[in-house]
Write an enzyme that holds these catalytic residues in place. Structure first.
Site, mmCIF file in Angstrom:
data_model
loop_
_atom_site.group_PDB
_atom_site.id
_atom_site.type_symbol
_atom_site.label_atom_id
_atom_site.label_comp_id
_atom_site.label_asym_id
_atom_site.label_seq_id
_atom_site.Cartn_x
_atom_site.Cartn_y
_atom_site.Cartn_z
ATOM 1 N N ALA A 11 0.838 -1.195 0.000
ATOM 2 C CA ALA A 11 0.000 0.000 0.000
ATOM 3 C C ALA A 11 0.870 1.241 0.000
ATOM 4 O O ALA A 11 2.071 1.167 0.264
ATOM 5 C CB ALA A 11 -0.908 0.005 1.223
ATOM 6 N N ASN A 12 0.264 2.369 -0.313
ATOM 7 C CA ASN A 12 0.931 3.645 -0.123
ATOM 8 C C ASN A 12 0.406 4.248 1.163
ATOM 9 O O ASN A 12 -0.771 4.096 1.492
ATOM 10 C CB ASN A 12 0.603 4.593 -1.283
ATOM 11 C CG ASN A 12 1.523 4.398 -2.468
ATOM 12 O OD1 ASN A 12 2.412 3.564 -2.437
ATOM 13 N ND2 ASN A 12 1.286 5.168 -3.496
#
Ligand code: C5P
Length: 204
Positions: A11-12
């Site tokens: 994920a960011n």
């Protein structure tokens, strides 16, 4: 949407605070708002329809389902890549001491897709650019590359405290040039941006 419920994932990092604040500010100015939000710990803003999603593919589908729209604001920190072929089960160590090879595939670029729609493109498409260096230069080239109208560029370099914090220092990049905004609370950035958007549609 099909629940993915991953045990491990890529994920960011993003708190979602700026996106929630913008949705809320636009609703306060009378806009009908659909907030498409990834996982976050924030209360749903009042007066806004919330679509909770977990992946970039779901985010694009939810954005397309929310069309037609006059305005699209893309503030999510979408990961550019996802793991190819999700594992159905938790990936276990196999005793070989070798890490598993993860093949990545590119995620859809939601901002670019909405900006370059043939038919049904929102009149105003606003993207964000989180940069760690040459903030304005990189954001200006991002504006043309993605085909959006405005970019809100912010410096998220180490020590800025922007990621997860309550304040933001942004530059608004349009076809006309660059405006450097003072450091403000994310709520104030949202209010100022929502007002700029309202003025764009109804110049005084
Ligand atoms: O990650 P990047 O710096 O390209 O993000 C800039 C803008 O593009 C942001 O507004 C982000 O929401 C959008 N974006 C997107 N889909 C992606 C990657 C970025 O909509 N896959």
């Amino acid at each position: 949407y099909e629940a993915i419920d991953p045990v491990r994932y890529l994920a960011n990092r993003s708190s979602g605070k700026q996106g929630h604040a913008i949705a809320s500010a636009l609703a306060k100015l009378g806009a009908e708002v659909v907030l498409v939000a990834g996982p976050n710990n924030l209360p749903d803003p009042g007066g806004v329809q919330v679509r909770a999603i977990e992946s970039a593919v779901q985010m694009l589908a939810a954005c397309e389902a929310a069309l037609p729209a006059d305005i699209a604001v893309c503030a999510a920190a979408v990961a550019d890549w996802r793991v190819d072929g999700e594992a159905g089960q938790k990936i276990k160590k196999d005793g070989s001491g070798k890490p598993p090879a993860l093949a990545l595939v590119e995620n859809p670029d939601i901002l670019k897709t909405l900006s370059q729609l043939n038919g049904g493109r929102p009149d105003l498409v606003v993207g964000f650019a989180a940069e760690t260096e040459k903030v304005v230069d990189h954001a200006q080239s991002k504006r043309t590359r993605k085909g959006c109208d405005w970019i809100v560029a912010n410096d998220v370099g180490p020590g800025t405290g922007v990621m997860g914090g309550d304040e933001n220092t942004v530059h608004l990049i349009t076809a006309q040039g660059v405006e450097d905004w003072p450091t403000m609370a994310k709520d104030a950035v949202a209010a100022a941006l929502a007002q700029r958007i309202a003025d764009y549609f109804e110049p005084s």
